[in-house]
Write a protein that holds these residues in place. Structure first.
Motif, PDB file in Angstrom:
ATOM      1  N   ILE A  11       0.846  -1.063  -0.150  1.00 40.57           N
ATOM      2  CA  ILE A  11       0.031  -0.098   0.119  1.00 40.57           C
ATOM      3  C   ILE A  11       0.997   1.267   0.039  1.00 40.57           C
ATOM      4  O   ILE A  11       0.564   2.200  -0.745  1.00 40.57           O
ATOM      5  CB  ILE A  11      -0.949  -0.185   1.268  1.00 40.57           C
ATOM      6  CG1 ILE A  11      -1.752  -1.162   0.977  1.00 40.57           C
ATOM      7  CG2 ILE A  11      -1.716   1.336   1.597  1.00 40.57           C
ATOM      8  CD1 ILE A  11      -2.764  -1.514   1.986  1.00 40.57           C
ATOM      9  N   VAL A  12       1.811   1.324   0.800  1.00 39.89           N
ATOM     10  CA  VAL A  12       2.794   2.294   0.895  1.00 39.89           C
ATOM     11  C   VAL A  12       3.395   2.543  -0.570  1.00 39.89           C
ATOM     12  O   VAL A  12       3.458   3.886  -0.996  1.00 39.89           O
ATOM     13  CB  VAL A  12       3.950   2.261   1.903  1.00 39.89           C
ATOM     14  CG1 VAL A  12       5.010   3.119   1.617  1.00 39.89           C
ATOM     15  CG2 VAL A  12       3.338   2.336   3.434  1.00 39.89           C
ATOM     16  N   ILE A  13       4.004   1.780  -1.129  1.00 39.33           N
ATOM     17  CA  ILE A  13       4.591   1.794  -2.438  1.00 39.33           C
ATOM     18  C   ILE A  13       3.711   2.163  -3.601  1.00 39.33           C
ATOM     19  O   ILE A  13       3.956   3.066  -4.359  1.00 39.33           O
ATOM     20  CB  ILE A  13       5.185   0.481  -2.778  1.00 39.33           C
ATOM     21  CG1 ILE A  13       6.235  -0.002  -1.778  1.00 39.33           C
ATOM     22  CG2 ILE A  13       5.741   0.434  -4.163  1.00 39.33           C
ATOM     23  CD1 ILE A  13       7.338   1.205  -1.608  1.00 39.33           C
ATOM     24  N   LYS A  14       2.333   1.470  -3.478  1.00 41.60           N
ATOM     25  CA  LYS A  14       1.538   1.828  -4.860  1.00 41.60           C
ATOM     26  C   LYS A  14       0.552   2.903  -4.507  1.00 41.60           C
ATOM     27  O   LYS A  14       0.504   3.551  -5.560  1.00 41.60           O
ATOM     28  CB  LYS A  14       0.845   0.330  -4.715  1.00 41.60           C
ATOM     29  CG  LYS A  14      -0.150   0.454  -6.036  1.00 41.60           C
ATOM     30  CD  LYS A  14      -0.988  -0.735  -6.062  1.00 41.60           C
ATOM     31  CE  LYS A  14      -1.971  -0.818  -7.113  1.00 41.60           C
ATOM     32  NZ  LYS A  14      -2.551  -2.035  -7.568  1.00 41.60           N
ATOM     33  N   HIS A  15       0.086   3.157  -3.264  1.00 39.35           N
ATOM     34  CA  HIS A  15      -0.810   4.100  -3.083  1.00 39.35           C
ATOM     35  C   HIS A  15      -0.455   5.498  -2.333  1.00 39.35           C
ATOM     36  O   HIS A  15      -1.328   6.388  -2.627  1.00 39.35           O
ATOM     37  CB  HIS A  15      -2.152   3.528  -2.534  1.00 39.35           C
ATOM     38  CG  HIS A  15      -2.735   2.469  -3.130  1.00 39.35           C
ATOM     39  ND1 HIS A  15      -3.374   2.695  -3.902  1.00 39.35           N
ATOM     40  CD2 HIS A  15      -2.675   1.009  -2.838  1.00 39.35           C
ATOM     41  CE1 HIS A  15      -3.976   1.379  -4.470  1.00 39.35           C
ATOM     42  NE2 HIS A  15      -3.709   0.312  -3.692  1.00 39.35           N
ATOM     43  N   LEU A  16       0.486   5.462  -1.670  1.00 39.83           N
ATOM     44  CA  LEU A  16       1.035   6.584  -0.887  1.00 39.83           C
ATOM     45  C   LEU A  16       1.515   7.673  -1.933  1.00 39.83           C
ATOM     46  O   LEU A  16       0.923   8.781  -1.774  1.00 39.83           O
ATOM     47  CB  LEU A  16       2.100   6.038   0.223  1.00 39.83           C
ATOM     48  CG  LEU A  16       2.179   7.416   0.994  1.00 39.83           C
ATOM     49  CD1 LEU A  16       1.020   7.743   1.786  1.00 39.83           C
ATOM     50  CD2 LEU A  16       3.470   6.863   2.054  1.00 39.83           C
ATOM     51  N   PRO A  17       2.349   7.412  -3.100  1.00 43.85           N
ATOM     52  CA  PRO A  17       2.562   8.515  -3.833  1.00 43.85           C
ATOM     53  C   PRO A  17       1.180   9.186  -4.538  1.00 43.85           C
ATOM     54  O   PRO A  17       1.249  10.102  -4.575  1.00 43.85           O
ATOM     55  CB  PRO A  17       3.260   7.773  -4.888  1.00 43.85           C
ATOM     56  CG  PRO A  17       4.109   6.522  -4.141  1.00 43.85           C
ATOM     57  CD  PRO A  17       2.908   6.211  -3.246  1.00 43.85           C
ATOM     58  N   VAL A  18       0.332   8.483  -4.898  1.00 48.72           N
ATOM     59  CA  VAL A  18      -0.740   9.195  -5.652  1.00 48.72           C
ATOM     60  C   VAL A  18      -1.611   9.712  -4.492  1.00 48.72           C
ATOM     61  O   VAL A  18      -1.953  10.989  -4.809  1.00 48.72           O
ATOM     62  CB  VAL A  18      -1.860   7.781  -6.087  1.00 48.72           C
ATOM     63  CG1 VAL A  18      -3.138   8.409  -6.322  1.00 48.72           C
ATOM     64  CG2 VAL A  18      -1.103   6.837  -7.134  1.00 48.72           C
ATOM     65  N   LEU A  19      -1.706   9.259  -3.282  1.00 52.59           N
ATOM     66  CA  LEU A  19      -2.606  10.048  -2.256  1.00 52.59           C
ATOM     67  C   LEU A  19      -1.418  11.496  -1.839  1.00 52.59           C
ATOM     68  O   LEU A  19      -2.134  12.437  -1.876  1.00 52.59           O
ATOM     69  CB  LEU A  19      -2.305   9.414  -0.991  1.00 52.59           C
ATOM     70  CG  LEU A  19      -2.883  10.108   0.337  1.00 52.59           C
ATOM     71  CD1 LEU A  19      -4.375  10.306   0.170  1.00 52.59           C
ATOM     72  CD2 LEU A  19      -2.896   9.063   1.590  1.00 52.59           C
ATOM     73  N   LYS A  20      -0.269  11.349  -1.871  1.00 54.55           N
ATOM     74  CA  LYS A  20       0.628  12.575  -1.650  1.00 54.55           C
ATOM     75  C   LYS A  20       0.176  13.470  -2.926  1.00 54.55           C
ATOM     76  O   LYS A  20       0.232  14.684  -2.496  1.00 54.55           O
ATOM     77  CB  LYS A  20       2.040  12.074  -1.407  1.00 54.55           C
ATOM     78  CG  LYS A  20       2.821  13.422  -1.447  1.00 54.55           C
ATOM     79  CD  LYS A  20       4.443  13.058  -1.336  1.00 54.55           C
ATOM     80  CE  LYS A  20       5.437  14.171  -0.988  1.00 54.55           C
ATOM     81  NZ  LYS A  20       6.301  14.432  -2.155  1.00 54.55           N
ATOM     82  N   ALA A  21       0.225  13.150  -4.022  1.00 54.92           N
ATOM     83  CA  ALA A  21       0.115  14.036  -5.123  1.00 54.92           C
ATOM     84  C   ALA A  21      -1.290  14.774  -5.164  1.00 54.92           C
ATOM     85  O   ALA A  21      -1.338  15.814  -5.309  1.00 54.92           O
ATOM     86  CB  ALA A  21       0.400  13.421  -6.523  1.00 54.92           C
ATOM     87  N   GLU A  22      -2.246  13.980  -4.863  1.00 52.22           N
ATOM     88  CA  GLU A  22      -3.685  14.697  -4.726  1.00 52.22           C
ATOM     89  C   GLU A  22      -3.516  15.453  -3.592  1.00 52.22           C
ATOM     90  O   GLU A  22      -4.459  16.397  -3.631  1.00 52.22           O
ATOM     91  CB  GLU A  22      -4.761  13.324  -4.477  1.00 52.22           C
ATOM     92  CG  GLU A  22      -4.868  12.589  -5.749  1.00 52.22           C
ATOM     93  CD  GLU A  22      -5.666  11.316  -5.626  1.00 52.22           C
ATOM     94  OE1 GLU A  22      -6.168  10.635  -6.605  1.00 52.22           O
ATOM     95  OE2 GLU A  22      -5.986  10.889  -4.250  1.00 52.22           O
TER      96      GLU A  22
END
Length: 51
Positions: free
Chosen positions: A33-44
């Motif tokens: 989850i950290v690798i896949k979803h955290l970058p997307v969440l951070k950008a949003e």
């Protein structure tokens, strides 16, 4: 204004599982989850903060 976060319901569900039943959450699942979803969440979130 509507705030839209990708997979927000799933993020909340995972948070709840970690908080309330951490012995049943695999480290590999959390790391995925950290690798896949955290970058997307951070950008949003950064986009929302800049508006």
């Amino acid at each position: 204004m509507t705030i839209s976060i990708t997979n927000s319901r799933k993020l909340v569900d995972v948070r709840n599982r970690i908080i309330h039943g951490c012995d049943s959450v695999s480290d590999n699942v959390v790391w995925g989850i950290v690798i896949k979803h955290l970058p997307v969440l951070k950008a949003e979130v950064e986009k929302l903060l800049s508006e």
